[in-house]
Scaffold this motif. Structure first.
Motif, PDB file in Angstrom:
ATOM      1  N   LEU A 237     -39.452   9.527 -29.498  1.00  0.00           N
ATOM      2  CA  LEU A 237     -40.153   8.706 -28.508  1.00  0.00           C
ATOM      3  C   LEU A 237     -39.225   7.601 -28.037  1.00  0.00           C
ATOM      4  O   LEU A 237     -38.682   6.848 -28.850  1.00  0.00           O
ATOM      5  N   VAL A 238     -39.034   7.503 -26.720  1.00  0.00           N
ATOM      6  CA  VAL A 238     -38.251   6.408 -26.160  1.00  0.00           C
ATOM      7  C   VAL A 238     -39.202   5.262 -25.861  1.00  0.00           C
ATOM      8  O   VAL A 238     -40.101   5.388 -25.023  1.00  0.00           O
ATOM      9  N   LEU A 239     -39.012   4.153 -26.570  1.00  0.00           N
ATOM     10  CA  LEU A 239     -39.856   2.972 -26.395  1.00  0.00           C
ATOM     11  C   LEU A 239     -39.099   1.936 -25.584  1.00  0.00           C
ATOM     12  O   LEU A 239     -38.111   1.376 -26.042  1.00  0.00           O
ATOM     13  N   ASP A 240     -39.555   1.685 -24.380  1.00  0.00           N
ATOM     14  CA  ASP A 240     -38.921   0.724 -23.471  1.00  0.00           C
ATOM     15  C   ASP A 240     -39.633  -0.614 -23.607  1.00  0.00           C
ATOM     16  O   ASP A 240     -40.836  -0.715 -23.382  1.00  0.00           O
ATOM     17  N   VAL A 241     -38.904  -1.652 -24.011  1.00  0.00           N
ATOM     18  CA  VAL A 241     -39.532  -2.949 -24.277  1.00  0.00           C
ATOM     19  C   VAL A 241     -39.218  -3.981 -23.192  1.00  0.00           C
ATOM     20  O   VAL A 241     -39.359  -5.174 -23.408  1.00  0.00           O
ATOM     21  N   ARG A 242     -38.812  -3.507 -22.021  1.00  0.00           N
ATOM     22  CA  ARG A 242     -38.582  -4.425 -20.907  1.00  0.00           C
ATOM     23  C   ARG A 242     -39.911  -4.818 -20.250  1.00  0.00           C
ATOM     24  O   ARG A 242     -40.979  -4.327 -20.618  1.00  0.00           O
ATOM     25  N   SER A 243     -39.825  -5.658 -19.237  1.00  0.00           N
ATOM     26  CA  SER A 243     -41.023  -6.020 -18.477  1.00  0.00           C
ATOM     27  C   SER A 243     -41.376  -4.883 -17.524  1.00  0.00           C
ATOM     28  O   SER A 243     -40.537  -4.030 -17.214  1.00  0.00           O
ATOM     29  N   PRO A 244     -42.618  -4.827 -17.022  1.00  0.00           N
ATOM     30  CA  PRO A 244     -42.986  -3.773 -16.063  1.00  0.00           C
ATOM     31  C   PRO A 244     -42.106  -3.770 -14.815  1.00  0.00           C
ATOM     32  O   PRO A 244     -41.780  -2.706 -14.283  1.00  0.00           O
ATOM     33  N   GLU A 245     -41.736  -4.974 -14.354  1.00  0.00           N
ATOM     34  CA  GLU A 245     -40.892  -5.047 -13.168  1.00  0.00           C
ATOM     35  C   GLU A 245     -39.519  -4.433 -13.409  1.00  0.00           C
ATOM     36  O   GLU A 245     -38.955  -3.757 -12.542  1.00  0.00           O
ATOM     37  N   GLU A 246     -38.967  -4.661 -14.602  1.00  0.00           N
ATOM     38  CA  GLU A 246     -37.673  -4.068 -14.938  1.00  0.00           C
ATOM     39  C   GLU A 246     -37.797  -2.547 -15.101  1.00  0.00           C
ATOM     40  O   GLU A 246     -36.898  -1.790 -14.724  1.00  0.00           O
ATOM     41  N   PRO A 261     -43.830  -3.878 -23.299  1.00  0.00           N
ATOM     42  CA  PRO A 261     -42.953  -5.055 -23.255  1.00  0.00           C
ATOM     43  C   PRO A 261     -42.929  -5.775 -24.594  1.00  0.00           C
ATOM     44  O   PRO A 261     -43.898  -5.739 -25.361  1.00  0.00           O
ATOM     45  N   ILE A 262     -41.826  -6.416 -24.872  1.00  0.00           N
ATOM     46  CA  ILE A 262     -41.647  -7.079 -26.156  1.00  0.00           C
ATOM     47  C   ILE A 262     -42.766  -8.069 -26.450  1.00  0.00           C
ATOM     48  O   ILE A 262     -43.193  -8.211 -27.596  1.00  0.00           O
ATOM     49  N   ALA A 263     -43.291  -8.722 -25.398  1.00  0.00           N
ATOM     50  CA  ALA A 263     -44.370  -9.695 -25.597  1.00  0.00           C
ATOM     51  C   ALA A 263     -45.671  -9.007 -26.006  1.00  0.00           C
ATOM     52  O   ALA A 263     -46.564  -9.639 -26.574  1.00  0.00           O
ATOM     53  N   VAL A 280     -38.359   6.818 -33.224  1.00  0.00           N
ATOM     54  CA  VAL A 280     -38.667   5.885 -32.137  1.00  0.00           C
ATOM     55  C   VAL A 280     -37.361   5.232 -31.706  1.00  0.00           C
ATOM     56  O   VAL A 280     -36.745   4.492 -32.473  1.00  0.00           O
ATOM     57  N   ALA A 281     -36.931   5.544 -30.486  1.00  0.00           N
ATOM     58  CA  ALA A 281     -35.692   4.991 -29.933  1.00  0.00           C
ATOM     59  C   ALA A 281     -36.043   3.817 -29.034  1.00  0.00           C
ATOM     60  O   ALA A 281     -36.688   3.997 -27.992  1.00  0.00           O
ATOM     61  N   VAL A 282     -35.640   2.625 -29.444  1.00  0.00           N
ATOM     62  CA  VAL A 282     -36.005   1.401 -28.735  1.00  0.00           C
ATOM     63  C   VAL A 282     -34.914   1.038 -27.739  1.00  0.00           C
ATOM     64  O   VAL A 282     -33.733   0.964 -28.093  1.00  0.00           O
ATOM     65  N   ILE A 283     -35.323   0.787 -26.500  1.00  0.00           N
ATOM     66  CA  ILE A 283     -34.354   0.517 -25.448  1.00  0.00           C
ATOM     67  C   ILE A 283     -34.828  -0.646 -24.581  1.00  0.00           C
ATOM     68  O   ILE A 283     -36.036  -0.866 -24.406  1.00  0.00           O
ATOM     69  N   CYS A 284     -33.871  -1.430 -24.073  1.00  0.00           N
ATOM     70  CA  CYS A 284     -34.172  -2.478 -23.088  1.00  0.00           C
ATOM     71  C   CYS A 284     -33.032  -2.487 -22.083  1.00  0.00           C
ATOM     72  O   CYS A 284     -32.375  -1.462 -21.876  1.00  0.00           O
ATOM     73  N   ARG A 285     -32.794  -3.619 -21.446  1.00  0.00           N
ATOM     74  CA  ARG A 285     -31.730  -3.648 -20.443  1.00  0.00           C
ATOM     75  C   ARG A 285     -30.370  -3.501 -21.100  1.00  0.00           C
ATOM     76  O   ARG A 285     -29.530  -2.719 -20.663  1.00  0.00           O
ATOM     77  N   ALA A 332     -50.556  -3.139 -13.661  1.00  0.00           N
ATOM     78  CA  ALA A 332     -51.329  -4.317 -13.253  1.00  0.00           C
ATOM     79  C   ALA A 332     -51.704  -5.190 -14.441  1.00  0.00           C
ATOM     80  O   ALA A 332     -51.528  -6.409 -14.429  1.00  0.00           O
ATOM     81  N   SER A 333     -52.207  -4.557 -15.506  1.00  0.00           N
ATOM     82  CA  SER A 333     -52.615  -5.346 -16.674  1.00  0.00           C
ATOM     83  C   SER A 333     -51.417  -5.948 -17.385  1.00  0.00           C
ATOM     84  O   SER A 333     -51.475  -7.065 -17.892  1.00  0.00           O
ATOM     85  N   LEU A 334     -50.302  -5.215 -17.433  1.00  0.00           N
ATOM     86  CA  LEU A 334     -49.133  -5.706 -18.139  1.00  0.00           C
ATOM     87  C   LEU A 334     -48.482  -6.865 -17.391  1.00  0.00           C
ATOM     88  O   LEU A 334     -47.944  -7.779 -17.996  1.00  0.00           O
ATOM     89  N   SER A 335     -48.547  -6.851 -16.069  1.00  0.00           N
ATOM     90  CA  SER A 335     -47.899  -7.902 -15.289  1.00  0.00           C
ATOM     91  C   SER A 335     -48.519  -9.267 -15.566  1.00  0.00           C
ATOM     92  O   SER A 335     -47.887 -10.300 -15.412  1.00  0.00           O
ATOM     93  N   GLN A 336     -49.797  -9.265 -15.997  1.00  0.00           N
ATOM     94  CA  GLN A 336     -50.454 -10.527 -16.300  1.00  0.00           C
ATOM     95  C   GLN A 336     -49.888 -11.192 -17.549  1.00  0.00           C
ATOM     96  O   GLN A 336     -50.110 -12.360 -17.802  1.00  0.00           O
ATOM     97  N   SER A 337     -49.135 -10.419 -18.351  1.00  0.00           N
ATOM     98  CA  SER A 337     -48.601 -10.963 -19.612  1.00  0.00           C
ATOM     99  C   SER A 337     -47.383 -11.808 -19.397  1.00  0.00           C
ATOM    100  O   SER A 337     -46.929 -12.508 -20.301  1.00  0.00           O
ATOM    101  N   GLY A 338     -46.756 -11.735 -18.225  1.00  0.00           N
ATOM    102  CA  GLY A 338     -45.537 -12.493 -17.986  1.00  0.00           C
ATOM    103  C   GLY A 338     -44.325 -11.709 -18.396  1.00  0.00           C
ATOM    104  O   GLY A 338     -44.414 -10.747 -19.145  1.00  0.00           O
ATOM    105  N   ASN A 339     -43.182 -12.108 -17.908  1.00  0.00           N
ATOM    106  CA  ASN A 339     -41.933 -11.418 -18.211  1.00  0.00           C
ATOM    107  C   ASN A 339     -41.231 -12.051 -19.398  1.00  0.00           C
ATOM    108  O   ASN A 339     -41.117 -13.266 -19.456  1.00  0.00           O
ATOM    109  N   PRO A 340     -40.758 -11.231 -20.345  1.00  0.00           N
ATOM    110  CA  PRO A 340     -39.973 -11.794 -21.444  1.00  0.00           C
ATOM    111  C   PRO A 340     -38.626 -12.219 -20.945  1.00  0.00           C
ATOM    112  O   PRO A 340     -38.094 -11.669 -19.994  1.00  0.00           O
ATOM    113  N   SER A 341     -38.048 -13.168 -21.599  1.00  0.00           N
ATOM    114  CA  SER A 341     -36.712 -13.614 -21.204  1.00  0.00           C
ATOM    115  C   SER A 341     -35.705 -12.610 -21.666  1.00  0.00           C
ATOM    116  O   SER A 341     -35.936 -11.844 -22.571  1.00  0.00           O
TER     117      SER A 341
END
Length: 341
Positions: A237-246, A261-263, A280-285, A332-341
């Protein structure tokens, strides 16, 4: 058999013969002999001493004797410089000899655990060199040759060796200086003796401190390894922990990657528990948030089936591997959480 191979064989035999001769005459390497030779050399004495130290390192002669001698002959300051420079020169020569004579052969022949060990050393690079210089897990002379079999950059090896051998060189040089002063009946013997013991205590304590500070690298995969495992349809499983926008942005995302997302990860762990023994393969930017996510998952009891993807989506795109773009069902629901730094 080509000429280059014959040259390498001849050099190996010559080195082996030189080591045997040096071992046979090792008892002649004494403070009295060095003192007489260096005095005869005059202003070239320090250069002669550093050359002897370098040669002794290549030929597997004990460096501790020379380090003590350096302190006795030149004092704590100049002696430390000469000892450290001679030891680094010798370590560099041994490194280059091993790299020239055997690295290609080792690259072709190694496999299994030895290959994994060499790859682990290369992955850490100068940090591994620094650790082994501060914490003497392996004999110094043998380690120099062993590191030459890896692909660690020469400049990193030299700088790390010089800097991180300094504590030990300083302590043993001062011990040699204090011993010479004690024999000669110099002033302040008690203070010098206590300082020598204090320096040795610091050097002895360093390995314990370094082991506590040095954390093992998290289990990881390169983007190439991930791509190969996905192509083989492995249970991963590829787990992407970026923000929805990314996730839907310029770098895109890997097909079928799960976005948490990480948050959000702490309260959505149950989504990852499907009862199967999958990776579980964890990936971000890049890899920073991936490492944080890996720590959370390890604390949550996900065991050994976790892998950090080195370089993240940046490396994935750099390799030209396929990506997908666009929205995500939970955007839509995830965007309300804010973007992680």
């Amino acid at each position: 058999m080509n000429a280059a191979r014959w040259i390498r064989i001849a050099l190996v035999l010559a080195l082996a013969a030189a080591v045997a001769v040096a071992f046979y005459y090792r008892d002649r390497l004494s403070l009295e002999t060095l003192d007489a030779s260096i005095r005869q050399a005059g202003i070239l004495g320090p250069l002669m001493f550093m050359g002897i130290y370098a040669l002794a390192t290549v030929l597997f002669l004990p460096g501790s004797v020379l380090t003590l001698a350096g302190g006795a002959l030149f004092g704590p300051v100049a002696g430390t410089f000469y000892n450290l420079t001679g030891a680094t020169l010798g370590a560099t020569l041994a490194f280059l000899v091993a790299r020239y004579l055997a690295s290609d052969w080792v690259t072709r022949k190694t496999g299994g655990r030895l290959k994994q060990m060499i790859e682990g050393v290369e992955k850490e690079g100068w940090q591994f060199v620094a650790f082994t210089r501060l914490v003497p897990l392996f004999p110094f002379n043998l380690l120099n040759y062993a590191l030459g079999l890896s692909r660690i950059k020469l400049l990193h090896y030299v700088i790390a060796s010089y800097l991180f051998m300094l504590p030990g060189a300083l302590a043993y040089t001062y011990l040699g200086y204090a011993g010479r002063e004690a024999v000669a009946g110099g002033e302040g013997l008690i203070q010098k003796g206590l300082l020598a013991l204090a320096l040795l205590a610091v050097v002895a304590f360093l390995p314990r401190l370094i082991r506590r500070l040095r954390r093992p690298a998290p289990p990881s995969l390169s983007v190439t390894e991930l791509k190969q495992r996905l192509d083989r349809s492995e249970n991963i499983l590829v787990l992407d922990v970026r923000s929805p926008e990314e996730y839907s942005g310029p770098l895109g995302h890997i097909r079928d990657a799960k976005l948490i997302p990480i948050a959000e990860l702490g309260r959505r762990l149950e989504e990852l528990r499907d009862g199967t023994d999958r990776t579980v393969a964890v990936i971000c930017r890049t890899a920073r948030r991936s490492a944080q996510a890996l720590g959370l998952l390890q604390q949550a009891g996900f065991g050994n089936n976790l892998r950090l993807i080195r370089g993240g989506m940046t490396a994935w795109n750099k390799e030209g591997y396929p990506v997908e773009y666009g929205g995500f069902p939970e955007m839509a629901s995830l965007s309300q959480s804010g973007n992680p730094s």
